[in-house]
Design an enzyme around this catalytic site. Structure first.
Site, mmCIF file in Angstrom:
data_model
loop_
_atom_site.group_PDB
_atom_site.id
_atom_site.type_symbol
_atom_site.label_atom_id
_atom_site.label_comp_id
_atom_site.label_asym_id
_atom_site.label_seq_id
_atom_site.Cartn_x
_atom_site.Cartn_y
_atom_site.Cartn_z
ATOM 1 N N HIS A 180 -7.050 -0.531 3.150
ATOM 2 C CA HIS A 180 -6.404 -0.954 1.912
ATOM 3 C C HIS A 180 -6.608 0.205 0.942
ATOM 4 C CE1 HIS A 180 -6.190 -5.345 3.120
ATOM 5 N NE2 HIS A 180 -6.839 -4.750 4.100
ATOM 6 N N HIS A 220 0.833 -1.208 0.000
ATOM 7 C CA HIS A 220 0.000 0.000 0.000
ATOM 8 C C HIS A 220 0.869 1.261 0.000
ATOM 9 C CE1 HIS A 220 -3.434 -2.447 2.122
ATOM 10 N NE2 HIS A 220 -3.384 -2.675 0.830
HETATM 11 C C1 FAD Z 1 -0.270 -7.407 -4.850
HETATM 12 C C2 FAD Z 1 -1.108 -6.259 -4.390
HETATM 13 C C3 FAD Z 1 -2.209 -6.491 -3.596
HETATM 14 C C4 FAD Z 1 -2.997 -5.440 -3.163
HETATM 15 N N1 FAD Z 1 -4.158 -5.711 -2.502
HETATM 16 C C5 FAD Z 1 -5.027 -4.700 -2.270
HETATM 17 C C6 FAD Z 1 -6.326 -4.968 -1.758
HETATM 18 O O1 FAD Z 1 -6.717 -6.118 -1.536
HETATM 19 N N2 FAD Z 1 -7.148 -3.911 -1.541
HETATM 20 C C7 FAD Z 1 -6.759 -2.630 -1.780
HETATM 21 O O2 FAD Z 1 -7.536 -1.708 -1.518
HETATM 22 N N3 FAD Z 1 -5.540 -2.352 -2.252
HETATM 23 C C8 FAD Z 1 -4.691 -3.360 -2.536
HETATM 24 N N4 FAD Z 1 -3.478 -3.087 -3.088
HETATM 25 C C9 FAD Z 1 -3.106 -1.676 -3.306
HETATM 26 C C10 FAD Z 1 -3.877 -1.010 -4.440
HETATM 27 O O3 FAD Z 1 -4.059 -1.912 -5.498
HETATM 28 C C11 FAD Z 1 -3.127 0.233 -4.882
HETATM 29 O O4 FAD Z 1 -2.976 1.135 -3.804
HETATM 30 C C12 FAD Z 1 -3.818 1.011 -6.002
HETATM 31 O O5 FAD Z 1 -4.243 0.127 -7.002
HETATM 32 C C13 FAD Z 1 -2.883 2.066 -6.543
HETATM 33 O O6 FAD Z 1 -3.448 2.705 -7.645
HETATM 34 P P1 FAD Z 1 -2.607 3.729 -8.508
HETATM 35 O O7 FAD Z 1 -3.529 4.287 -9.519
HETATM 36 O O8 FAD Z 1 -1.916 4.667 -7.593
HETATM 37 O O9 FAD Z 1 -1.452 2.870 -9.184
HETATM 38 P P2 FAD Z 1 -1.562 1.619 -10.175
HETATM 39 O O10 FAD Z 1 -2.924 1.044 -10.147
HETATM 40 O O11 FAD Z 1 -0.445 0.715 -9.886
HETATM 41 O O12 FAD Z 1 -1.396 2.273 -11.610
HETATM 42 C C14 FAD Z 1 -0.176 2.759 -12.119
HETATM 43 C C15 FAD Z 1 -0.157 2.444 -13.604
HETATM 44 O O13 FAD Z 1 0.877 3.185 -14.223
HETATM 45 C C16 FAD Z 1 1.603 2.352 -15.096
HETATM 46 N N5 FAD Z 1 2.943 2.921 -15.197
HETATM 47 C C17 FAD Z 1 3.864 3.035 -14.208
HETATM 48 N N6 FAD Z 1 4.982 3.589 -14.685
HETATM 49 C C18 FAD Z 1 4.760 3.839 -16.001
HETATM 50 C C19 FAD Z 1 5.542 4.407 -17.037
HETATM 51 N N7 FAD Z 1 6.784 4.823 -16.822
HETATM 52 N N8 FAD Z 1 4.993 4.509 -18.269
HETATM 53 C C20 FAD Z 1 3.731 4.089 -18.512
HETATM 54 N N9 FAD Z 1 2.946 3.543 -17.569
HETATM 55 C C21 FAD Z 1 3.460 3.422 -16.322
HETATM 56 C C22 FAD Z 1 1.558 0.989 -14.430
HETATM 57 O O14 FAD Z 1 1.825 -0.055 -15.321
HETATM 58 C C23 FAD Z 1 0.131 0.963 -13.890
HETATM 59 O O15 FAD Z 1 -0.794 0.498 -14.821
HETATM 60 C C24 FAD Z 1 -2.647 -4.115 -3.509
HETATM 61 C C25 FAD Z 1 -1.537 -3.870 -4.306
HETATM 62 C C26 FAD Z 1 -0.781 -4.926 -4.758
HETATM 63 C C27 FAD Z 1 0.392 -4.651 -5.650
#
Ligand code: FAD
Ligand code: NAG
Ligand code: NAG
Ligand code: NAG
Ligand code: NAG
Ligand code: NAG
Ligand code: NAG
Ligand code: NAG
Ligand code: NAG
Ligand code: NAG
Ligand code: NAG
Length: 588
Positions: A565, A521
């Site tokens: 989460h 997280h």
């Molecule tokens: C294994 C795991 C289990 C989890 N379990 C839970 C859960 O059960 N419940 C919960 O609430 N949260 C959970 N989380 C946390 C939650 O999923 C994240 O906090 C949330 O999805 C983050 O969203 P975001 O939009 O910040 O990033 P992300 O959803 O990770 O999106 C970032 C995106 O940017 C892309 N990206 C990154 N760098 C580049 C680049 N240089 N060029 C182009 N694209 C790029 C990535 O590929 C990705 O698609 C979990 C996370 C993980 C990894």
């Protein structure tokens, strides 16, 4: 004649917004908004902005399609995505408090980002989390009452896969039923459920039942709500880029595209304007550049976003200069304060075969269940493992607080979480288990995530400094004692036979150091702070401080780690961010 026909054919072809894999296939190259990262938050922003047909939105995503990612769609198989082709496969630096072990640090490398590979738990956190964020950033738009409309825009609460009677398992009045992203209670029951519920009653009030942990008051055990709809994962890709949206003529998603840097476009008056983006589809052999006419939105997540910023020269000059990265805009908080929830899993041997263990370790055993899921999206594969989870506080007089202020957001916010799984997450070859997982949800350690090279394709250094403070370590130890109290309830007699781990008072601390990990997280690496604050990366409207044209919309902007989460908080932030952008540009 032929040329002429070809010209008209091209001209008449409808410009169709869809998933693209090659830059040269994009039918247009001018966009009002470019979203970097088609993850949890990025797809929300792209969906909402493209509601206005007058503007054109492009999403650049490093990963590929989720269409054939079977394990991403099957709720019970969620863990199999870690270390797979859909994972960025990051690793932390050696963690000092964990006997110098590095920890695997998965992030989604797939459309939908981490919402396509996470474990689907849906928790918004206590109201106090949001009220603290509003107070500290000076923007009441972030308080609990004011985020309710964004929760409703995101959430579509649906019946569980088995359509069981859910009366008393959630509170309908605190949910949204018309949003985009499906949320449901578990669609499969196990033999441990009645004993777990009975043990709550036997705990003398310590482990009470809470009908709905997403009501704003989250303390106690309750039924886990998950981002699962009709027995299948609901990610930001399956929901916000679903068939009814992806066919919009003004929404474009370019997959397999790695963004290297954001770029200064021109200087308007005194402020730098950053609306350009440089990216590659072949590991840097050739690069392309595009400019958004209105805004560039960074949604690359808590690891990706600060990495891109630093390689663009937006960060701490003291870190950039030694790497020969020229500072474009000094913003020392970029990549600092990375915080995560420490996690410890303990398995107990259970006197039953009715767990997920055989399904997860034996393909022959799993086959009939898999067939059921393939045909009807029901059965044990339609549900995640942690069907009951809870949020608890330490008694303020306990020694865990010696010398530190209570780090929780308020008196109704938890210090630790307990998740009860009917089966081990990664089952060993034999045995059946009840898994008790605990997390420190008000951690006090924080640490930088840093670039380690001038090459934007190199992995960054990730150091969440897990259990790096006395409070965090003591809290984990106390959480372990709490789970032992819970598991010793009379209702588990004859069901729990023995711990499946070996620990004594003398070895407990070492056991914790050997076995603690994280729950993935990460937050705070591009933190929001009040306007004019001497730290922070974005203002409360999520615009990068001191720049024009660049906004950050993902989990990295959270100024505190939620007592939750993090996907629901990320969705909420993205829904509000989209509303702020639409308001600013007068969009429908
Ligand atoms: C294994 C795991 C289990 C989890 N379990 C839970 C859960 O059960 N419940 C919960 O609430 N949260 C959970 N989380 C946390 C939650 O999923 C994240 O906090 C949330 O999805 C983050 O969203 P975001 O939009 O910040 O990033 P992300 O959803 O990770 O999106 C970032 C995106 O940017 C892309 N990206 C990154 N760098 C580049 C680049 N240089 N060029 C182009 N694209 C790029 C990535 O590929 C990705 O698609 C979990 C996370 C993980 C990894
Ligand atoms: C992560 O590791 C897996 C297994 O080795 C590999 O297939 C995958 O390509 C890796 N992911 C990335 C983004 O390189
Ligand atoms: C569901 O259960 C509640 C109480 O347990 C009961 O009042 C209600 O009638 C049930 N609903 C259905 C549709 O069976
Ligand atoms: C880290 O966060 C704290 C608040 O939690 C803040 O006071 C501090 O300035 C931040 N550090 C940096 C480098 O941004
Ligand atoms: C796997 O399950 C099958 C079917 O239930 C069973 O026959 C087999 O013995 C199991 N294999 C192992 C290694 O337990
Ligand atoms: C279920 O469907 C998946 C994906 O189509 C397939 O790979 C798998 O073999 C199927 N399982 C069974 C038991 O038929
Ligand atoms: C907290 O601890 C004190 C001292 O041990 C005890 O008197 C009190 O009852 C405890 N309160 C709760 C809520 O457990
Ligand atoms: C950081 O970069 C240096 C120099 O390239 C390299 O030797 C080191 O292994 C890198 N560290 C990590 C953790 O990747
Ligand atoms: C296991 O459960 C059965 C009843 O289901 C009971 O007879 C037996 O004693 C239990 N075994 C242990 C070791 O508790
Ligand atoms: C615990 O340790 C003892 C002695 O080292 C060993 O005999 C026993 O098998 C261990 N139990 C487990 C569950 O690892
Ligand atoms: C912790 O791990 C080390 C290294 O593997 C091992 O020597 C030690 O016995 C472990 N301690 C406990 C309590 O498991």
């Amino acid at each position: 004649m032929l040329t002429c026909f070809f010209f008209f054919a091209l001209f008449l072809l409808p410009v169709n917004a869809l998933f693209y894999r090659r830059f040269q296939d994009l039918p247009v190259k001018d966009f009002d908004f470019i979203v970097v990262g088609g993850g949890t938050a990025g797809n929300v922003v792209a969906n909402r902005l493209s509601e206005d047909p007058r503007i054109r939105v492009l999403v650049l995503e490093a990963g590929g399609s989720d269409k054939d990612a079977f394990n991403s769609h099957v709720p019970l198989y969620g863990r199999r995505l870690q270390g797979s082709q859909f994972d960025w496969n990051f690793t932390t630096t050696p963690q000092a408090a964990l006997n110098n072990r590095p920890i695997a640090y998965p992030r989604g490398f797939i459309i939908g980002g981490s919402s396509s590979i996470n474990l689907m738990v849906y928790t918004r956190g206590p109201s106090e989390d949001w009220d603290r964020m509003a107070r500290v950033t000076g923007d009441s738009g972030w308080n609990w009452d004011n985020i309710q409309s964004f929760i409703r825009k995101n959430e579509r609460f649906v019946p569980p896969a088995d359509h069981h009677n859910t009366t008393g398992q959630f509170t309908p009045s605190v949910h949204g039923f018309h949003g985009v992203n499906s949320v449901s209670l578990s669609g499969w029951r196990y033999s441990s459920d009645p004993r777990v519920l009975e043990a709550m009653k036997e705990s003398g009030g310590e482990f009470r039942f809470n009908e709905d942990m997403n009501s704003g008051f989250h303390l106690g055990f309750g039924w886990t709500q998950t981002t699962v709809g009709h027995g299948t994962r609901s990610s930001s890709s399956t929901s916000y880029l679903g068939p009814q949206y992806i066919n919009r003529k003004n929404l474009f998603v370019l997959l397999n595209t790695r963004v290297l840097r954001v770029k200064q476009t021109h200087t308007s008056s005194k402020t730098l304007v950053v609306r350009g983006v440089e990216f590659t589809q072949n590991s840097g052999k050739t690069t392309h550049t595009l400019q958004a006419t209105k805004e560039l939105i960074l949604s690359a997540g808590s690891i990706g976003t600060p990495t891109i910023l630093m390689h663009s020269g937006i960060g701490d000059p003291n870190e950039l200069t030694p790497l020969n990265i020229k500072t474009l805009h000094a913003l020392p908080s970029v990549g600092k304060n990375l915080t995560d929830h420490p996690l410890l899993v303990t398995n107990y041997n259970a006197n039953t075969t009715d767990t997920t263990d055989d399904i997860l370790r034996n393909a022959t055993f799993a086959a009939p269940f898999e067939r059921t899921w393939n045909e009807t999206r029901t059965g044990p594969l339609s549900s995640t493992q942690g069907r009951i989870l809870g949020w608890f506080r330490f008694n303020l007089s306990e020694s865990v607080f010696e010398g530190v202020d209570d780090p929780a957001a308020g008196p109704n916010s938890a210090h630790y979480e307990v998740i009860i799984g009917n089966g081990a997450g990664n089952p060993p070859p034999t045995g059946h288990f009840l898994a008790l997982t605990m997390a420190v949800v008000s951690p006090t350690s924080a640490s930088p995530s840093r670039v380690n090279s001038s090459n934007p394709l190199a992995p960054p250094l990730i150091n969440p400094n897990i259990l790096g403070t006395t409070f965090d370590f003591t809290a984990m130890r106390e959480a372990f004692f709490a789970t032992q109290r819970f598991i010793s309830a009379p209702s588990f007699n004859g069901y729990i036979t023995a711990p499946a781990f070996n620990v004594t008072d003398a070895t407990l601390d070492d056991f914790i150091r050997n076995n603690t990990g994280v729950i993935w997280h990460p937050v705070k690496t591009a933190a929001m702070s009040a306007r004019g604050a001497d730290h922070g990366v974005v203002d409360p409207d999520l615009k990068v401080k001191g720049l024009e044209g660049l906004r950050i919309v993902d989990a990295s902007v959270l100024p505190f780690i939620p007592t939750a989460h993090t996907q629901a908080p990320t969705y909420i932030i993205a829904e509000r961010a989209a509303a702020l952008i639409k308001e600013e540009y007068g969009l429908n």
